[in-house]
Design a protein around this motif. Structure first.
Motif, PDB file in Angstrom:
ATOM      1  N   SER A  35      -7.576  49.074  25.941  1.00 59.37           N
ATOM      2  CA  SER A  35      -7.576  48.163  27.181  1.00 59.37           C
ATOM      3  C   SER A  35      -6.183  47.578  27.238  1.00 59.37           C
ATOM      4  O   SER A  35      -5.400  47.483  26.303  1.00 59.37           O
ATOM      5  CB  SER A  35      -8.588  47.099  27.072  1.00 59.37           C
ATOM      6  N   LYS A  36      -5.767  47.875  28.307  1.00 57.63           N
ATOM      7  CA  LYS A  36      -4.248  47.439  28.796  1.00 57.63           C
ATOM      8  C   LYS A  36      -4.117  45.825  28.569  1.00 57.63           C
ATOM      9  O   LYS A  36      -3.125  45.656  28.464  1.00 57.63           O
ATOM     10  CB  LYS A  36      -3.641  47.859  30.035  1.00 57.63           C
ATOM     11  N   GLN A  37      -5.529  45.358  28.820  1.00 64.45           N
ATOM     12  CA  GLN A  37      -5.277  43.595  28.616  1.00 64.45           C
ATOM     13  C   GLN A  37      -6.471  43.248  28.132  1.00 64.45           C
ATOM     14  O   GLN A  37      -7.287  44.001  27.730  1.00 64.45           O
ATOM     15  CB  GLN A  37      -5.087  43.107  30.265  1.00 64.45           C
ATOM     16  N   ALA A  38      -6.575  41.813  28.027  1.00 62.13           N
ATOM     17  CA  ALA A  38      -7.725  41.413  27.489  1.00 62.13           C
ATOM     18  C   ALA A  38      -9.067  41.524  28.354  1.00 62.13           C
ATOM     19  O   ALA A  38      -8.921  41.282  29.556  1.00 62.13           O
ATOM     20  CB  ALA A  38      -7.475  39.765  27.155  1.00 62.13           C
ATOM     21  N   VAL A  39      -9.900  41.746  27.509  1.00 63.47           N
ATOM     22  CA  VAL A  39     -11.336  42.072  28.431  1.00 63.47           C
ATOM     23  C   VAL A  39     -12.423  41.553  27.842  1.00 63.47           C
ATOM     24  O   VAL A  39     -12.302  40.749  27.019  1.00 63.47           O
ATOM     25  CB  VAL A  39     -11.591  43.638  28.332  1.00 63.47           C
ATOM     26  N   THR A  40     -13.566  41.508  28.618  1.00 65.84           N
ATOM     27  CA  THR A  40     -14.847  40.860  28.007  1.00 65.84           C
ATOM     28  C   THR A  40     -15.393  41.295  27.240  1.00 65.84           C
ATOM     29  O   THR A  40     -15.697  42.698  27.276  1.00 65.84           O
ATOM     30  CB  THR A  40     -15.665  40.261  29.264  1.00 65.84           C
ATOM     31  N   VAL A  41     -15.657  40.645  26.022  1.00 67.90           N
ATOM     32  CA  VAL A  41     -16.584  41.621  24.983  1.00 67.90           C
ATOM     33  C   VAL A  41     -17.762  40.799  24.751  1.00 67.90           C
ATOM     34  O   VAL A  41     -17.678  39.441  24.670  1.00 67.90           O
ATOM     35  CB  VAL A  41     -15.548  41.543  23.582  1.00 67.90           C
ATOM     36  N   SER A  42     -19.143  41.308  24.909  1.00 64.15           N
ATOM     37  CA  SER A  42     -20.263  40.468  24.912  1.00 64.15           C
ATOM     38  C   SER A  42     -21.083  41.141  23.770  1.00 64.15           C
ATOM     39  O   SER A  42     -21.164  42.350  23.462  1.00 64.15           O
ATOM     40  CB  SER A  42     -20.970  40.427  26.177  1.00 64.15           C
ATOM     41  N   TYR A  43     -22.040  40.078  23.309  1.00 63.72           N
ATOM     42  CA  TYR A  43     -23.115  40.510  22.439  1.00 63.72           C
ATOM     43  C   TYR A  43     -24.390  40.470  23.371  1.00 63.72           C
ATOM     44  O   TYR A  43     -24.657  39.605  24.240  1.00 63.72           O
ATOM     45  CB  TYR A  43     -23.380  39.336  21.300  1.00 63.72           C
ATOM     46  N   PHE A  44     -24.925  41.553  23.222  1.00 65.01           N
ATOM     47  CA  PHE A  44     -26.249  41.903  24.140  1.00 65.01           C
ATOM     48  C   PHE A  44     -27.471  41.863  23.118  1.00 65.01           C
ATOM     49  O   PHE A  44     -27.449  42.646  22.102  1.00 65.01           O
ATOM     50  CB  PHE A  44     -26.183  42.993  25.051  1.00 65.01           C
ATOM     51  N   TYR A  45     -28.802  41.533  23.629  1.00 64.95           N
ATOM     52  CA  TYR A  45     -30.009  41.435  22.914  1.00 64.95           C
ATOM     53  C   TYR A  45     -31.132  42.119  23.645  1.00 64.95           C
ATOM     54  O   TYR A  45     -31.188  41.910  24.848  1.00 64.95           O
ATOM     55  CB  TYR A  45     -30.604  40.152  22.345  1.00 64.95           C
ATOM     56  N   ASP A  46     -31.495  43.346  22.915  1.00 70.82           N
ATOM     57  CA  ASP A  46     -32.537  44.231  23.743  1.00 70.82           C
ATOM     58  C   ASP A  46     -33.958  43.769  23.167  1.00 70.82           C
ATOM     59  O   ASP A  46     -34.151  43.871  22.045  1.00 70.82           O
ATOM     60  CB  ASP A  46     -32.370  45.602  23.291  1.00 70.82           C
ATOM     61  N   SER A  47     -34.872  42.930  23.895  1.00 69.49           N
ATOM     62  CA  SER A  47     -35.960  42.645  23.455  1.00 69.49           C
ATOM     63  C   SER A  47     -36.960  43.494  23.166  1.00 69.49           C
ATOM     64  O   SER A  47     -37.879  43.471  22.345  1.00 69.49           O
ATOM     65  CB  SER A  47     -36.523  41.459  24.591  1.00 69.49           C
ATOM     66  N   THR A  48     -36.852  44.781  24.089  1.00 68.31           N
ATOM     67  CA  THR A  48     -37.963  45.647  23.849  1.00 68.31           C
ATOM     68  C   THR A  48     -37.651  46.341  22.361  1.00 68.31           C
ATOM     69  O   THR A  48     -38.556  46.944  22.004  1.00 68.31           O
ATOM     70  CB  THR A  48     -37.877  46.588  24.852  1.00 68.31           C
ATOM     71  N   ARG A  49     -36.584  46.723  22.016  1.00 68.03           N
ATOM     72  CA  ARG A  49     -36.058  47.428  20.995  1.00 68.03           C
ATOM     73  C   ARG A  49     -36.021  46.532  19.717  1.00 68.03           C
ATOM     74  O   ARG A  49     -35.609  46.808  18.652  1.00 68.03           O
ATOM     75  CB  ARG A  49     -34.970  48.471  21.240  1.00 68.03           C
TER      76      ARG A  49
END
Length: 361
Positions: A35-49
C-alpha cells in the motif's frame, strides 16, 4: 484464496491502521510495499465457519486476506513493525504501525484470535472423533441387521409376510444404511480436510523456516544497524564536542572582536593625540625661540632684581637712618615743644600783665 464480503456473515472485531508490506517472492528477504499509505487492517470473525481472518482493502484491491490458524505466529521485529507467515497465501505479511502501542494491541489481538482458532480446531477434532465412533458403531450394527434380514427373509418377503416388527426392522435398517453412507462420505471429507491440513502444515513449516531465516537475517541487519548506530552516536558525540569547542571559539572570537574594537578605538584616540602632539611639535621651534627670549628677559630681570635688591637694601639702610633721625627729631621736637610751652606760658603771663597795665592806665 476465496474472499467473501465481510458484511454477509463476517463481523469486524478489531480495526487499526498500518502500512502493509509483503515479502519479495524472488529473494524472500526484502519487503515490498503493498500500500502506498496507511490502510485499514481488521480482524473478521466468520460465525458460520467459526474462523478468523485478517483483511485489508486498498481501494478496490484486497491486499491482505489471511485466515488465522493455531500454527501462525506474529513476531515483533522492531518497536513499530511486526510480521506473520501465511502458508496458504505462500507469503509473509508485514505491518508498520505509527506507534508501539498500536503494534502491541495488534499482537495481543493476534494471540487472542490464535487461541480462539486453536479452540475451534480442538472442538472440530472432537466432533470428527465422535462422528468416526458413530460410523464404526453403525458399521458393526449393519452385519447383524443383514443377518436378521437373512434369517427373517428378504425385504419383499417381509413386506408380504411381515408385521409391525418387520416394518420397524426395515426402517431401522434403512436408517443404518443411510448413516453408514453418510459416515463414509464424512470420512472421505475429513480425510480430504486432513490431507489439506497436512499440506498446510508443511507449507507453514516451510514458511516458518523461511521466517526463521528471515529473522536471523534481520537480527544480523539489526546488529549491524546497532553497531552503525553506536558508531553514529560516537560521531555525534564527537561532533557535539567539536560544536562545543566551536561555540567556545566563537565566544573567544567575539571577545577578541570586542577587544579589537576597543583597541581600534583607543588607537584612534592615540592617533588623534599624536596628531595634536605633531601639531604642537611644529610650534616647538617658535616656543624654543620664545623660551630663549624669555630666558634672556629673565636674566635681565634677575639682574634688575639684584640691582633693585641692592637699592632696597640701601633704601632700608636709609630708612633705618631716617627712622633714627626721626627719633632724634622727635626728641628734639618734644624738647622744643616743651620750651615753646614754657615760652607760651611766659608770653601769656606777659600779656596778662600788659592787659592789667592798660586797664590801670
Amino acid at each position: 484464496i476465496h474472499f467473501s464480503c465481510p458484511c454477509s456473515r463476517e463481523q469486524p472485531i478489531f480495526t487499526t491502521r498500518a502500512h502493509v508490506f509483503q515479502i519479495d517472492p524472488s529473494t524472500k528477504k526484502n519487503w515490498v510495499p503493498a500500500s502506498k499509505q496507511a490502510v485499514t487492517v481488521s480482524y473478521f470473525y466468520d460465525s458460520t465457519r467459526n474462523s478468523y481472518r485478517i483483511i485489508s482493502v486498498d481501494g478496490a484491491k484486497v491486499i491482505i486476506n489471511s485466515t488465522i490458524t493455531p500454527n501462525m505466529t506474529f513476531t515483533k521485529t522492531s518497536q513499530k513493525f511486526g510480521q506473520w507467515a501465511d502458508s496458504r497465501a505462500n507469503t509473509v505479511f508485514g505491518l508498520g504501525f505509527p506507534s508501539e502501542q498500536q503494534l502491541t494491541k495488534f499482537a495481543e489481538k493476534f494471540q487472542e484470535v490464535k487461541e480462539a482458532a486453536k479452540l475451534a480446531r480442538d472442538r472440530s477434532q472432537e466432533k470428527i472423533e465422535t462422528s468416526s465412533n458413530h460410523s464404526q458403531e453403525s458399521g458393526r450394527e449393519t452385519p447383524s441387521s443383514t443377518r436378521a434380514s437373512s434369517v427373517n427373509g428378504t425385504d419383499d418377503e417381509k413386506a408380504s409376510h411381515g408385521g409391525p416388527a418387520e416394518a420397524h426392522l426395515k426402517s431401522e435398517n434403512d436408517k443404518l444404511k443411510f448413516a453408514l453412507a453418510q459416515s463414509s462420505t464424512n470420512v472421505k471429507k475429513w480425510e480430504t480436510e486432513l490431507q489439506s491440513l497436512r499440506e498446510s502444515n508443511a507449507r507453514l513449516s516451510t514458511a516458518l523456516q523461511e521466517s526463521a531465516a528471515s529473522i536471523e537475517h534481520w537480527k544480523k541487519q539489526f546488529s549491524a544497524c546497532k553497531e552503525e548506530n553506536d558508531q553514529l552516536r560516537g560521531k555525534i558525540e564527537e561532533l557535539e564536542e567539536q560544536c562545543n569547542e566551536v561555540n567556545k571559539e566563537k565566544e573567544r572570537n567575539a571577545q577578541l572582536s570586542r577587544r579589537l574594537q576597543e583597541l581600534e578605538t583607543e588607537l584612534q584616540d592615540k592617533e588623534l593625540e599624536l596628531e595634536e602632539l605633531r601639531k604642537q611639535g611644529e610650534i616647538i621651534p617658535e616656543l624654543m625661540s620664545e623660551c630663549e627670549s624669555v630666558s634672556e628677559q629673565l636674566q635681565a630681570a634677575e639682574k634688575k632684581n639684584k640691582d633693585l635688591e641692592e637699592k632696597v637694601r640701601t633704601l632700608r639702610t636709609e630708612v633705618e637712618e631716617n627712622k633714627h633721625r626721626q627719633t632724634n627729631l622727635k626728641t628734639e621736637l618734644k624738647n622744643f615743644l616743651d620750651v615753646l610751652d614754657g615760652k607760651i606760658d611766659e608770653l601769656h603771663d606777659f600779656r596778662q600783665g600788659l592787659s592789667k597795665l592798660g586797664v590801670d592806665n
